[in-house]
Design a protein around this motif. Structure first.
Motif, PDB file in Angstrom:
ATOM      1  N   LYS A  47      -7.499  -0.955   5.934  1.00 49.16           N
ATOM      2  CA  LYS A  47      -6.156  -1.348   5.499  1.00 49.16           C
ATOM      3  C   LYS A  47      -6.213  -2.266   4.280  1.00 49.16           C
ATOM      4  O   LYS A  47      -5.392  -2.143   3.356  1.00 49.16           O
ATOM      5  N   SER A  48      -7.162  -3.188   4.280  1.00 46.26           N
ATOM      6  CA  SER A  48      -7.289  -4.104   3.146  1.00 46.26           C
ATOM      7  C   SER A  48      -7.660  -3.342   1.874  1.00 46.26           C
ATOM      8  O   SER A  48      -7.122  -3.618   0.789  1.00 46.26           O
ATOM      9  N   ARG A 104      -7.017  -0.193   1.229  1.00 47.04           N
ATOM     10  CA  ARG A 104      -5.855   0.595   0.811  1.00 47.04           C
ATOM     11  C   ARG A 104      -4.816  -0.275   0.118  1.00 47.04           C
ATOM     12  O   ARG A 104      -4.180   0.148  -0.856  1.00 47.04           O
ATOM     13  N   SER A 105      -4.631  -1.495   0.635  1.00 49.04           N
ATOM     14  CA  SER A 105      -3.640  -2.388   0.031  1.00 49.04           C
ATOM     15  C   SER A 105      -4.034  -2.800  -1.385  1.00 49.04           C
ATOM     16  O   SER A 105      -3.177  -3.155  -2.196  1.00 49.04           O
ATOM     17  N   ASP A 145     -14.079  -1.098  11.272  1.00 46.39           N
ATOM     18  CA  ASP A 145     -12.959  -2.028  11.437  1.00 46.39           C
ATOM     19  C   ASP A 145     -11.739  -1.535  10.659  1.00 46.39           C
ATOM     20  O   ASP A 145     -11.792  -1.347   9.441  1.00 46.39           O
ATOM     21  N   GLY A 146     -10.634  -1.315  11.377  1.00 42.06           N
ATOM     22  CA  GLY A 146      -9.417  -0.841  10.734  1.00 42.06           C
ATOM     23  C   GLY A 146      -8.871  -1.804   9.695  1.00 42.06           C
ATOM     24  O   GLY A 146      -8.222  -1.379   8.731  1.00 42.06           O
ATOM     25  N   LEU A 147      -9.133  -3.106   9.878  1.00 44.09           N
ATOM     26  CA  LEU A 147      -8.654  -4.093   8.904  1.00 44.09           C
ATOM     27  C   LEU A 147      -9.322  -3.906   7.541  1.00 44.09           C
ATOM     28  O   LEU A 147      -8.699  -4.131   6.502  1.00 44.09           O
ATOM     29  N   LEU A 148     -10.591  -3.495   7.576  1.00 44.64           N
ATOM     30  CA  LEU A 148     -11.282  -3.242   6.306  1.00 44.64           C
ATOM     31  C   LEU A 148     -10.626  -2.088   5.558  1.00 44.64           C
ATOM     32  O   LEU A 148     -10.429  -2.156   4.345  1.00 44.64           O
TER      33      LEU A 148
END
Length: 216
Positions: free
Chosen positions: A113-114, A116-117, A108-111
């Motif tokens: 991105k989260s 990295r943030s 999941d790309g959201l994982l």
């Protein structure tokens, strides 16, 4: 058949052949995992353009009937142990490699991105995000390869072998020892089911986050 099976167990013959088969299968399987999993991560995660180019070739190689490659492996490596382990390595590599690539691609790309943030380091990103998320696909490839390795080995041991369950089947068939043939066949089936059960339980224990994950 049961009496023959008990006799083979009692005199240690069956255990010797089981050990020989399992060692060959384990060596080919481990080599395939050591190469296939890291290569799958590289192709699926870091070299996506290259992966798009080579994936059709990889899938084509994976579809090649391994039995048709017997003469090739024997010609290159002879009829000794290396050719048998190489056959197992070949059939195990493709499920592991292709399922690892698929598992990495479906993270999941959201994982990511989260993570990295929140300033997660690259090493922690791999071990705490990417690897756990891709592990279902990896385990699927490992389980498929394990089953394939064992049954492929039985066929490989029928050519130029002097030990192993495949040789035992071949020898019993040539000598018309039907009870021994059926006893060995039952042993092969039980071992195959046991290996599949072992990997299923191992997957449940390692990837227990799938069962504990909340549903929304």
């Amino acid at each position: 058949m049961i009496g023959t099976l008990w006799d083979l167990l009692a005199d240690g013959t069956l255990l010797i052949h089981i050990k020989a088969s399992l060692l060959r299968a384990l060596l080919g399987f481990v080599l395939a995992a050591v190469i296939g999993i890291p290569l799958g991560f590289f192709l699926g995660g870091w070299f996506k353009l290259f992966e798009r180019i080579v994936t059709p070739v990889l899938r084509l190689l994976a579809e090649v009937n391994p039995f048709s490659l017997f003469p090739v492996f024997i010609l290159i490596f002879g009829i000794g142990e290396i050719s048998k382990v190489s056959m197992i390595f070949w059939v195990c590599l493709w499920p592991i490699l292709l399922n690892t690539i698929t598992g990495v691609q479906h993270v999941d790309g959201l994982l990511v991105k989260s993570a990295r943030s929140m300033g997660v380091r690259a090493v922690d990103m791999f071990f705490k995000v990417v690897l756990p998320a891709a592990s279902p696909g990896i385990f699927h490839g490992l389980k498929t390869s394990c089953n394939t390795a064992f049954f492929m080995l039985i066929a490989a041991e029928m050519i130029g072998a002097s030990s192993g369950l495949g040789w035992l089947v071949f020898n019993a068939q040539n000598n018309y020892q039907i009870p021994k043939l059926f006893a060995t066949t039952v042993t092969i089936s039980v071992l195959g089911l046991s290996l599949n059960y072992l990997f299923t339980e191992l997957e449940k224990r390692i990837i227990n986050w799938k069962e504990n994950a909340p549903e929304y």
